[in-house]
Design an enzyme around this catalytic site. Structure first.
Site, mmCIF file in Angstrom:
data_model
loop_
_atom_site.group_PDB
_atom_site.id
_atom_site.type_symbol
_atom_site.label_atom_id
_atom_site.label_comp_id
_atom_site.label_asym_id
_atom_site.label_seq_id
_atom_site.Cartn_x
_atom_site.Cartn_y
_atom_site.Cartn_z
ATOM 1 N N SER A 289 0.838 -1.209 0.000
ATOM 2 C CA SER A 289 0.000 0.000 0.000
ATOM 3 C C SER A 289 0.869 1.255 0.000
ATOM 4 O O SER A 289 0.349 2.369 -0.035
ATOM 5 C CB SER A 289 -0.952 0.014 1.203
ATOM 6 O OG SER A 289 -0.248 -0.173 2.416
ATOM 7 N N ASN B 292 -2.548 -2.001 13.294
ATOM 8 C CA ASN B 292 -4.006 -1.850 13.208
ATOM 9 C C ASN B 292 -4.493 -0.573 13.893
ATOM 10 O O ASN B 292 -5.316 0.165 13.346
ATOM 11 C CB ASN B 292 -4.697 -3.078 13.798
ATOM 12 C CG ASN B 292 -4.400 -4.321 12.972
ATOM 13 O OD1 ASN B 292 -3.809 -4.229 11.900
ATOM 14 N ND2 ASN B 292 -4.788 -5.483 13.483
ATOM 15 N N THR C 236 -39.712 24.099 -13.098
ATOM 16 C CA THR C 236 -39.914 22.731 -12.587
ATOM 17 C C THR C 236 -40.102 21.886 -13.843
ATOM 18 O O THR C 236 -40.626 22.376 -14.855
ATOM 19 C CB THR C 236 -41.161 22.606 -11.682
ATOM 20 O OG1 THR C 236 -42.318 22.930 -12.441
ATOM 21 C CG2 THR C 236 -41.065 23.537 -10.465
ATOM 22 N N HIS C 237 -39.678 20.644 -13.780
ATOM 23 C CA HIS C 237 -39.715 19.751 -14.961
ATOM 24 C C HIS C 237 -38.988 20.382 -16.158
ATOM 25 O O HIS C 237 -39.302 20.069 -17.303
ATOM 26 C CB HIS C 237 -41.153 19.408 -15.378
ATOM 27 C CG HIS C 237 -42.027 18.994 -14.235
ATOM 28 N ND1 HIS C 237 -42.177 17.678 -13.856
ATOM 29 C CD2 HIS C 237 -42.771 19.716 -13.359
ATOM 30 C CE1 HIS C 237 -43.000 17.614 -12.805
ATOM 31 N NE2 HIS C 237 -43.367 18.838 -12.482
ATOM 32 N N LYS D 33 -17.407 26.669 -31.684
ATOM 33 C CA LYS D 33 -17.774 26.054 -30.403
ATOM 34 C C LYS D 33 -17.067 26.679 -29.214
ATOM 35 O O LYS D 33 -15.919 27.107 -29.288
ATOM 36 C CB LYS D 33 -17.443 24.542 -30.427
ATOM 37 C CG LYS D 33 -18.311 23.724 -31.327
ATOM 38 C CD LYS D 33 -19.782 23.679 -30.922
ATOM 39 C CE LYS D 33 -19.997 22.877 -29.669
ATOM 40 N NZ LYS D 33 -19.692 21.455 -29.869
ATOM 41 N N ASN E 26 -17.098 25.204 -25.379
ATOM 42 C CA ASN E 26 -17.685 24.083 -24.640
ATOM 43 C C ASN E 26 -17.488 24.215 -23.126
ATOM 44 O O ASN E 26 -16.406 24.569 -22.662
ATOM 45 C CB ASN E 26 -17.038 22.772 -25.106
ATOM 46 C CG ASN E 26 -17.314 22.493 -26.572
ATOM 47 O OD1 ASN E 26 -18.388 22.832 -27.072
ATOM 48 N ND2 ASN E 26 -16.350 21.905 -27.254
ATOM 49 N N TYR F 199 -9.779 -6.376 12.343
ATOM 50 C CA TYR F 199 -9.045 -5.983 11.134
ATOM 51 C C TYR F 199 -9.050 -7.114 10.126
ATOM 52 O O TYR F 199 -8.884 -8.287 10.479
ATOM 53 C CB TYR F 199 -7.586 -5.609 11.459
ATOM 54 C CG TYR F 199 -6.825 -5.138 10.228
ATOM 55 C CD1 TYR F 199 -6.931 -3.818 9.796
ATOM 56 C CD2 TYR F 199 -6.060 -6.025 9.472
ATOM 57 C CE1 TYR F 199 -6.275 -3.398 8.644
ATOM 58 C CE2 TYR F 199 -5.406 -5.607 8.324
ATOM 59 C CZ TYR F 199 -5.516 -4.288 7.911
ATOM 60 O OH TYR F 199 -4.874 -3.871 6.775
ATOM 61 N N GLN G 18 -7.322 -2.329 3.888
ATOM 62 C CA GLN G 18 -6.283 -1.556 3.208
ATOM 63 C C GLN G 18 -6.838 -0.890 1.947
ATOM 64 O O GLN G 18 -6.300 0.110 1.478
ATOM 65 C CB GLN G 18 -5.115 -2.486 2.863
ATOM 66 C CG GLN G 18 -3.944 -1.810 2.200
ATOM 67 C CD GLN G 18 -2.775 -2.765 2.051
ATOM 68 O OE1 GLN G 18 -2.190 -3.202 3.025
ATOM 69 N NE2 GLN G 18 -2.453 -3.119 0.816
ATOM 70 N N LYS H 140 -8.229 3.163 1.381
ATOM 71 C CA LYS H 140 -7.541 4.424 1.108
ATOM 72 C C LYS H 140 -7.607 4.914 -0.338
ATOM 73 O O LYS H 140 -7.766 6.125 -0.540
ATOM 74 C CB LYS H 140 -6.094 4.347 1.597
ATOM 75 C CG LYS H 140 -5.992 4.545 3.105
ATOM 76 C CD LYS H 140 -4.635 4.183 3.649
ATOM 77 C CE LYS H 140 -4.718 3.259 4.839
ATOM 78 N NZ LYS H 140 -5.346 1.941 4.601
HETATM 79 N N1 ARG Z 1 -1.127 -1.567 5.187
HETATM 80 C C1 ARG Z 1 -2.124 -1.899 6.141
HETATM 81 C C2 ARG Z 1 -3.440 -1.133 5.868
HETATM 82 O O1 ARG Z 1 -3.401 -0.096 5.307
HETATM 83 C C3 ARG Z 1 -1.696 -1.581 7.532
HETATM 84 C C4 ARG Z 1 -2.283 -2.461 8.579
HETATM 85 C C5 ARG Z 1 -1.782 -3.836 8.416
HETATM 86 N N2 ARG Z 1 -2.221 -4.665 9.469
HETATM 87 C C6 ARG Z 1 -2.109 -5.998 9.414
HETATM 88 N N3 ARG Z 1 -2.567 -6.660 10.411
HETATM 89 N N4 ARG Z 1 -1.649 -6.593 8.340
HETATM 90 O O2 ARG Z 1 -4.511 -1.568 6.243
#
Ligand code: ARG
Length: 451
Positions: free
Chosen positions: A20, A107, A152-153, A280, A282, A314, A319, A322
């Site tokens: 990650s 975690n 409206t509409h 044009k 745009n 967890y 992961q 993100k």
């Molecule tokens: N790279 C992991 C994440 O973003 C970090 C936590 C990892 N924890 C584990 N028990 N493998 O979630």
């Protein structure tokens, strides 16, 4: 980091699959702040000497400076930001670095970092939304009295002003801000000390860590704290809904900039031309805002679907929280910035607005209201005006030129004076309605609130 139990190295394909660091490196300022707070609690608990704590703090600050300078080398083999920083710290300062992870797990670390990241980004988004509100407010003030049809509409309904129309978006954005701020309150609790899922036998002072990191308090269940990603879901929803609001604004502007409506003109700097059709101009920014909002909605769904089947606590699936989080934050930030600039430069074509608003049909409801004021029940008044409208269409006569009394004697001589836009707007004085004085009062109120 776990070599004790294993006799084989992780396959390089698994490293590539599981890393990650390519995206979570962005958590570094929060990871470092969290580690320093955690180390200080270790110092207080007698788990670190002053010397070790200072070495950790200095080492982490140096790593932070290197990351900012772009000279830090992230290693995919170290999977994530947490292990990259910790391994480098230990390489630089030796044994003390290896003590940092005492009474902590990645975690609770990642849960903490992510909350801190969201908190910082929410603050930035709140400011950016306020900036867009100010740009809308500025246009609303300029056109507080510019009359346009309200729809409206997508059919012409009743007269409003451009100011009233823009203030509608100021209201939406204010709700967006209050939703983000509300989520911020809920997320601002420290999970550190929850460990892998069941806390630690080495009881560090969680409240001191929380206070150092600017949290309002601590979480109260270690399992929930590890598994919880509600705060990301709330943020992604808040972002998606803000995007939806701006997508609707985009659609209004796209319509207004057509030759058919011609109510507004975007600046050259915020439009694009065509490589083929020389005439044009745009509205790409509006279209991209509308298009990117699809991604914002998708990111929310992405997270909710990832969460729905997960047992406590967890799971590595987490992961995957993100990429949608970072994408939504980055995307909304850009949408807000470009829309603020574009709105600030937006020109209304007042004569076209006025011409469209001059359509007497917009005052059909007012004509019915006039009958009501002269004692006709509304349902009956609606029917009488409906007949007048039909006659206007059938004979090609504008509604305000018809001999209304010939249609029904209930239309007295007073009916004629209904057909004045000034009068129609001036009559809409109830709170929330678009009389020009109401709109101006709202503008003053917003100017005071947003400054
Ligand atoms: N790279 C992991 C994440 O973003 C970090 C936590 C990892 N924890 C584990 N028990 N493998 O979630």
């Amino acid at each position: 980091m776990w070599k004790g139990r294993f006799s084989q190295d992780t396959s390089s394909l698994v490293q590539q699959f599981g890393e990650s660091i390519s995206y979570d490196w962005r958590l570094f300022p929060h990871d470092i702040a969290g580690s320093i707070a955690h180390a200080r609690a270790q110092l207080t608990a007698g788990l670190l000497t002053d010397h070790e704590f200072s070495a950790i703090q200095r080492g982490l600050r140096e790593i932070e400076a290197d990351i900012v300078a772009g000279t830090f080398e992230f290693k995919t083999s170290l999977e994530d930001i947490h292990m990259n920083i910790e391994a480098e710290l230990t390489r630089r300062i030796g044994q003390a670095g290896a003590k940092l992870h005492t009474a902590r797990s990645r975690n609770d670390q990642v849960a903490t970092d992510t909350r801190l990241y969201c908190r910082t980004e929410i603050d930035g988004l709140l400011e950016a939304i306020t900036g867009l509100q100010q740009a809308l407010l500025d246009r609303a003030e300029k056109h507080a009295a510019t009359v346009i049809p309200g729809y409206t509409h997508l059919q012409r309904g009743q007269p409003v002003t451009v100011g009233h129309h823009f203030l509608a978006y100021v209201e939406m954005l204010e709700r967006d801000k209050s939703r983000l701020a509300d989520g911020r309150k809920r997320l601002n609790l420290s999970p550190l000390g929850s460990g892998a899922l069941a806390g630690s036998t080495l009881n560090l002072d969680r409240s001191a860590i929380a206070a150092e990191l600017g949290f309002d308090g601590i979480t109260h269940n270690s399992m929930d704290a590890i598994a919880d990603r509600d705060f990301i879901a709330e943020l992604l929803f808040g972002i998606a809904l803000c995007g939806v609001h701006l997508s609707r604004l985009s659609e209004d502007l796209i319509l207004w900039c057509t030759a058919e409506f011609a109510f507004a003109a975007l600046s050259d700097a915020h439009t694009t031309g065509s490589s083929l059709m020389p005439q044009k101009k745009n509205p790409d920014v509006c279209e991209l805002t509308r298009g990117k909002t699809g991604r914002l909605v998708g990111n929310l769904l992405n997270l909710l679907v990832a969460l729905k089947g997960l047992p406590l606590t967890y799971n590595r699936d987490l992961q995957e929280d993100k990429p949608p989080l970072f994408d939504s934050v980055d995307t909304l930030r850009l949408i807000l910035a470009v829309n603020t600039e574009m709105i600030a430069a937006l020109e209304m074509r007042e004569e076209n607005c006025r011409a469209a608003a001059a359509d007497p049909m917009l005052l059909a409801t007012d004509l019915a209201d006039d009958l009501v004021q002269h004692g006709v029940p509304f349902r009956h008044a609606h029917e009488l005006v409906g007949k007048a409208v039909a006659a206007a269409i059938r004979t090609g006569t504008p509604l305000d030129q018809l001999d209304l009394a010939a249609i029904d004697p209930a239309f007295g001589p007073h009916a004629k004076q209904v057909f004045s836009l000034e009068r129609a707007l001036a009559a809409r004085t109830n709170p929330g309605s678009p009389s020009i004085s109401n709109v101006r009062a709202e503008i003053l109120k917003w100017q005071a609130t947003l400054k």
